[in-house]
Motif scaffolding. Structure first.
Motif, PDB file in Angstrom:
ATOM      1  N   VAL A 358      39.512  25.502  49.715  1.00 45.61           N
ATOM      2  CA  VAL A 358      39.768  26.547  48.723  1.00 45.61           C
ATOM      3  C   VAL A 358      38.786  27.711  48.836  1.00 45.61           C
ATOM      4  O   VAL A 358      39.181  28.878  48.688  1.00 45.61           O
ATOM      5  CB  VAL A 358      39.718  25.948  47.298  1.00 45.61           C
ATOM      6  CG1 VAL A 358      39.787  27.046  46.254  1.00 45.61           C
ATOM      7  CG2 VAL A 358      40.857  24.955  47.109  1.00 45.61           C
ATOM      8  N   SER A 359      37.514  27.422  49.101  1.00 51.28           N
ATOM      9  CA  SER A 359      36.512  28.484  48.988  1.00 51.28           C
ATOM     10  C   SER A 359      36.635  29.621  50.005  1.00 51.28           C
ATOM     11  O   SER A 359      36.502  30.794  49.615  1.00 51.28           O
ATOM     12  CB  SER A 359      35.104  27.887  49.026  1.00 51.28           C
ATOM     13  OG  SER A 359      34.851  27.202  50.234  1.00 51.28           O
ATOM     14  N   PRO A 360      36.904  29.382  51.319  1.00 45.56           N
ATOM     15  CA  PRO A 360      36.953  30.524  52.243  1.00 45.56           C
ATOM     16  C   PRO A 360      38.017  31.565  51.913  1.00 45.56           C
ATOM     17  O   PRO A 360      37.710  32.765  51.860  1.00 45.56           O
ATOM     18  CB  PRO A 360      37.199  29.864  53.611  1.00 45.56           C
ATOM     19  CG  PRO A 360      36.684  28.478  53.465  1.00 45.56           C
ATOM     20  CD  PRO A 360      37.007  28.099  52.057  1.00 45.56           C
ATOM     21  N   PRO A 361      39.303  31.174  51.652  1.00 49.73           N
ATOM     22  CA  PRO A 361      40.283  32.208  51.324  1.00 49.73           C
ATOM     23  C   PRO A 361      40.008  32.905  50.007  1.00 49.73           C
ATOM     24  O   PRO A 361      40.277  34.102  49.866  1.00 49.73           O
ATOM     25  CB  PRO A 361      41.619  31.450  51.279  1.00 49.73           C
ATOM     26  CG  PRO A 361      41.320  30.019  51.431  1.00 49.73           C
ATOM     27  CD  PRO A 361      39.912  29.848  51.821  1.00 49.73           C
ATOM     28  N   ILE A 362      39.470  32.176  49.019  1.00 42.79           N
ATOM     29  CA  ILE A 362      39.156  32.806  47.738  1.00 42.79           C
ATOM     30  C   ILE A 362      38.077  33.872  47.933  1.00 42.79           C
ATOM     31  O   ILE A 362      38.198  35.008  47.464  1.00 42.79           O
ATOM     32  CB  ILE A 362      38.700  31.759  46.701  1.00 42.79           C
ATOM     33  CG1 ILE A 362      39.889  30.909  46.256  1.00 42.79           C
ATOM     34  CG2 ILE A 362      38.053  32.439  45.503  1.00 42.79           C
ATOM     35  CD1 ILE A 362      39.531  29.825  45.264  1.00 42.79           C
ATOM     36  N   VAL A 363      37.005  33.493  48.643  1.00 40.02           N
ATOM     37  CA  VAL A 363      35.922  34.447  48.878  1.00 40.02           C
ATOM     38  C   VAL A 363      36.421  35.617  49.720  1.00 40.02           C
ATOM     39  O   VAL A 363      36.074  36.780  49.470  1.00 40.02           O
ATOM     40  CB  VAL A 363      34.722  33.756  49.562  1.00 40.02           C
ATOM     41  CG1 VAL A 363      33.667  34.780  49.965  1.00 40.02           C
ATOM     42  CG2 VAL A 363      34.122  32.718  48.626  1.00 40.02           C
ATOM     43  N   GLY A 364      37.262  35.336  50.728  1.00 41.31           N
ATOM     44  CA  GLY A 364      37.804  36.400  51.563  1.00 41.31           C
ATOM     45  C   GLY A 364      38.638  37.390  50.763  1.00 41.31           C
ATOM     46  O   GLY A 364      38.515  38.607  50.929  1.00 41.31           O
ATOM     47  N   ALA A 365      39.490  36.864  49.874  1.00 43.42           N
ATOM     48  CA  ALA A 365      40.338  37.737  49.060  1.00 43.42           C
ATOM     49  C   ALA A 365      39.493  38.582  48.105  1.00 43.42           C
ATOM     50  O   ALA A 365      39.738  39.781  47.919  1.00 43.42           O
ATOM     51  CB  ALA A 365      41.347  36.903  48.277  1.00 43.42           C
ATOM     52  N   ILE A 366      38.478  37.950  47.486  1.00 47.61           N
ATOM     53  CA  ILE A 366      37.596  38.698  46.585  1.00 47.61           C
ATOM     54  C   ILE A 366      36.826  39.757  47.367  1.00 47.61           C
ATOM     55  O   ILE A 366      36.642  40.890  46.903  1.00 47.61           O
ATOM     56  CB  ILE A 366      36.615  37.741  45.867  1.00 47.61           C
ATOM     57  CG1 ILE A 366      37.387  36.800  44.932  1.00 47.61           C
ATOM     58  CG2 ILE A 366      35.582  38.531  45.070  1.00 47.61           C
ATOM     59  CD1 ILE A 366      36.524  35.722  44.294  1.00 47.61           C
ATOM     60  N   ALA A 367      36.387  39.405  48.590  1.00 46.96           N
ATOM     61  CA  ALA A 367      35.636  40.355  49.418  1.00 46.96           C
ATOM     62  C   ALA A 367      36.473  41.574  49.766  1.00 46.96           C
ATOM     63  O   ALA A 367      35.974  42.708  49.752  1.00 46.96           O
ATOM     64  CB  ALA A 367      35.157  39.661  50.694  1.00 46.96           C
ATOM     65  N   ASP A 368      37.766  41.374  50.072  1.00 50.35           N
ATOM     66  CA  ASP A 368      38.628  42.489  50.431  1.00 50.35           C
ATOM     67  C   ASP A 368      38.994  43.352  49.222  1.00 50.35           C
ATOM     68  O   ASP A 368      39.189  44.570  49.348  1.00 50.35           O
ATOM     69  CB  ASP A 368      39.913  41.981  51.098  1.00 50.35           C
ATOM     70  CG  ASP A 368      39.693  41.616  52.560  1.00 50.35           C
ATOM     71  OD1 ASP A 368      38.733  42.138  53.160  1.00 50.35           O
ATOM     72  OD2 ASP A 368      40.474  40.808  53.094  1.00 50.35           O
ATOM     73  N   ASN A 369      39.105  42.726  48.051  1.00 49.60           N
ATOM     74  CA  ASN A 369      39.555  43.459  46.874  1.00 49.60           C
ATOM     75  C   ASN A 369      38.413  43.930  45.968  1.00 49.60           C
ATOM     76  O   ASN A 369      38.591  44.891  45.207  1.00 49.60           O
ATOM     77  CB  ASN A 369      40.519  42.593  46.056  1.00 49.60           C
ATOM     78  CG  ASN A 369      41.841  42.370  46.772  1.00 49.60           C
ATOM     79  OD1 ASN A 369      42.688  43.246  46.782  1.00 49.60           O
ATOM     80  ND2 ASN A 369      42.010  41.210  47.392  1.00 49.60           N
ATOM     81  N   VAL A 370      37.275  43.276  46.031  1.00 54.19           N
ATOM     82  CA  VAL A 370      36.122  43.684  45.228  1.00 54.19           C
ATOM     83  C   VAL A 370      34.924  43.866  46.157  1.00 54.19           C
ATOM     84  O   VAL A 370      34.633  44.964  46.593  1.00 54.19           O
ATOM     85  CB  VAL A 370      35.807  42.667  44.111  1.00 54.19           C
ATOM     86  CG1 VAL A 370      34.705  43.201  43.201  1.00 54.19           C
ATOM     87  CG2 VAL A 370      37.048  42.358  43.292  1.00 54.19           C
ATOM     88  N   SER A 371      34.240  42.758  46.470  1.00 50.47           N
ATOM     89  CA  SER A 371      33.117  42.785  47.411  1.00 50.47           C
ATOM     90  C   SER A 371      32.757  41.355  47.770  1.00 50.47           C
ATOM     91  O   SER A 371      33.026  40.417  47.008  1.00 50.47           O
ATOM     92  CB  SER A 371      31.895  43.490  46.808  1.00 50.47           C
ATOM     93  OG  SER A 371      31.335  42.715  45.765  1.00 50.47           O
ATOM     94  N   LEU A 372      32.138  41.184  48.932  1.00 54.51           N
ATOM     95  CA  LEU A 372      31.693  39.858  49.340  1.00 54.51           C
ATOM     96  C   LEU A 372      30.603  39.347  48.408  1.00 54.51           C
ATOM     97  O   LEU A 372      30.527  38.144  48.124  1.00 54.51           O
ATOM     98  CB  LEU A 372      31.179  39.899  50.787  1.00 54.51           C
ATOM     99  CG  LEU A 372      30.712  38.572  51.396  1.00 54.51           C
ATOM    100  CD1 LEU A 372      31.764  37.487  51.251  1.00 54.51           C
ATOM    101  CD2 LEU A 372      30.351  38.772  52.866  1.00 54.51           C
ATOM    102  N   ARG A 373      29.781  40.243  47.920  1.00 58.20           N
ATOM    103  CA  ARG A 373      28.738  39.867  46.961  1.00 58.20           C
ATOM    104  C   ARG A 373      29.346  39.212  45.725  1.00 58.20           C
ATOM    105  O   ARG A 373      28.855  38.193  45.225  1.00 58.20           O
ATOM    106  CB  ARG A 373      27.938  41.119  46.582  1.00 58.20           C
ATOM    107  CG  ARG A 373      26.854  40.899  45.537  1.00 58.20           C
ATOM    108  CD  ARG A 373      26.240  42.240  45.168  1.00 58.20           C
ATOM    109  NE  ARG A 373      25.319  42.140  44.054  1.00 58.20           N
ATOM    110  CZ  ARG A 373      24.854  43.187  43.384  1.00 58.20           C
ATOM    111  NH1 ARG A 373      25.239  44.412  43.721  1.00 58.20           N
ATOM    112  NH2 ARG A 373      24.023  43.020  42.379  1.00 58.20           N
ATOM    113  N   THR A 374      30.452  39.767  45.237  1.00 58.53           N
ATOM    114  CA  THR A 374      31.140  39.183  44.083  1.00 58.53           C
ATOM    115  C   THR A 374      31.726  37.815  44.433  1.00 58.53           C
ATOM    116  O   THR A 374      31.646  36.867  43.641  1.00 58.53           O
ATOM    117  CB  THR A 374      32.257  40.116  43.584  1.00 58.53           C
ATOM    118  OG1 THR A 374      31.694  41.384  43.266  1.00 58.53           O
ATOM    119  CG2 THR A 374      32.953  39.545  42.366  1.00 58.53           C
ATOM    120  N   GLY A 375      32.285  37.690  45.628  1.00 60.83           N
ATOM    121  CA  GLY A 375      32.853  36.420  46.050  1.00 60.83           C
ATOM    122  C   GLY A 375      31.832  35.302  46.100  1.00 60.83           C
ATOM    123  O   GLY A 375      32.133  34.142  45.785  1.00 60.83           O
TER     124      GLY A 375
END
Length: 410
Positions: A358-375
């Motif tokens: 679960v964690s890699p795609p969630i972090v990837g999606a957050i990184a693309d739409n917000v920031s990797l720092r937020t992910g």
């Protein structure tokens, strides 16, 4: 007095060294690939979301194959499954590094995950066999050797990057070296079935609720233990999949960015070296709770006030905090009453792979739409969850046993 001479007399010391080697190779093989993920990502021209889904193929393979681990262990023995599986996994890692397309890259990682999930249960099962013979907590020391292997693999990769060594040569050398180590480990492992020296689980050692007479079912206990192990897995996985990328986003050179991952596994190694003495002194519950606080606080501060040094230290704090989480959950799962050898261990190991999925795609999606720092805020959230669930683990007085053979220390 704890002396080297006393330690050398323990009849199961060769088997303990063999388990150390199993964990070492398991950590080193994949860690040789991880710091080169940015290079592969760029070569395949992937965005963060596509990259996140590609690396998620590894936990998918683990989830699909993981429940077969108990059958393999009972059929072939934990030692054979761990060592032969490591040799096979090294070939899949090499294939991942050489993949010319995202589909083949994901397929190779799928096979790496499938083999790794079975290896992971097998080496822990064999380590717990050896621990039962020692009569005290030594499981964290085995996981420490996984961390040594991961640091070794990460440093090998950093050196290969600095020397501009091609992926093919780098990963082929890695596979050959660690295949030899796994072969030598097999020769000194414990013989016989994994049921031969399995102690009958004492229900008083599983959780406070059980000791106090509260009717907590086996499923509830396994669920809580699984969430603790998932949290530890999420911290490890985010360090593996995103630390180097995050540091590069902050301006670090590729060879410097590799130290985000190295700092996490290096601190994790220190935590595991100290983990057995902490556990034997304070109990798994207290050590786990403090680990969760360190993850939440350390990484939370690093994300709140970002800097290169602070981020490396934040990953180090997370690594130290998660050091004993998975070993503690696996040890408790192996002692859940009424389950066959390897069953509780297999279930918790399988469920923790959900975190890797679960964690890699969630972090990837957050990184693309917000920031990797937020992910990466998932890391302190995982630490807080560990604090909340730590009560399911036994305290200091639970499960302490006298050391056999009159040997003090190991």
């Amino acid at each position: 007095m704890r002396t080297i001479k006393a330690m050398s007399r323990h009849p199961d010391r060769p088997a303990r060294l063999a388990v150390n080697a199993m964990f070492f190779t398991n950590g080193a093989i994949v860690a040789n690939l991880v710091p080169r993920y940015p290079e592969i990502k760029n070569a395949l021209e992937l965005d963060n979301t596509a990259y996140g889904f590609a690396v998620a193929a590894m936990p998918v393979g683990a989830i699909i194959a993981g429940l077969a681990a108990a059958w393999f262990i009972r059929r072939f023995s934990s030692a054979r499954v761990a060592t032969i599986g490591t040799m096979i996994a090294s070939v899949f890692v090499l294939a991942a590094g050489l993949s010319p397309s995202v589909a083949l890259f994901a397929a190779a990682l799928f096979l790496v995950g499938a083999s790794d999930s079975i290896i992971d249960v097998a080496q822990n099962a064999h380590g717990l066999r050896v621990q039962r013979r020692y009569g005290k907590s030594i499981i964290n020391s085995f996981h420490a050797f996984w961390s040594i292997g991961a640091v070794t693999g990460g440093l090998m990769a950093a050196a290969a990057i600095a020397l501009k060594l091609p992926l093919s040569i780098h990963l082929l050398l890695s596979a050959l070296i660690f295949t030899v180590v796994a072969f030598l480990a097999q020769r000194h492992a414990l013989p016989g079935s994994d049921d031969d020296d399995r102690a009958v689980a004492d229900p008083t050692e599983v959780a406070d609720g059980v000791r106090k007479g509260v009717k907590i079912g086996v499923i509830a206990v396994l669920a809580a233990l699984s969430l603790i192990s998932i949290s530890g897995a999420v911290v490890e996985d985010l360090g593996s999949s995103w630390a180097s990328l995050y540091l590069q986003e902050m301006g670090a050179l590729p060879e410097v960015a590799a130290f985000g991952f190295v700092s996490l596994v290096g601190a994790q190694f220190v935590g595991r070296i100290l983990g057995d003495s902490f556990t034997n002194r304070w109990g798994e519950r207290a050590v786990t709770r403090m680990g969760g606080l360190l993850i939440a606080g350390g990484m939370g501060l690093a994300l709140a006030w970002p800097s290169l040094l602070g981020t490396v230290l934040g990953f180090a704090a997370a690594g130290f905090g998660c050091a004993t989480l998975v070993p503690a959950a696996m040890h408790a799962a192996d002692r859940v009453p009424g389950l066959r050898a390897g069953t509780g261990l297999t279930i918790v190991s399988w469920l923790l792979r959900v975190g890797f999925l679960v964690s890699p795609p969630i972090v990837g999606a957050i990184a693309d739409n917000v920031s990797l720092r937020t992910g990466l805020l998932i890391v302190p959230v995982a630490g807080a969850l560990v604090v909340l669930l730590s009560g399911v683990l036994p305290g200091r007085s639970a499960g302490q046993q006298p050391e056999p053979h009159g040997v003090a220390g190991a």
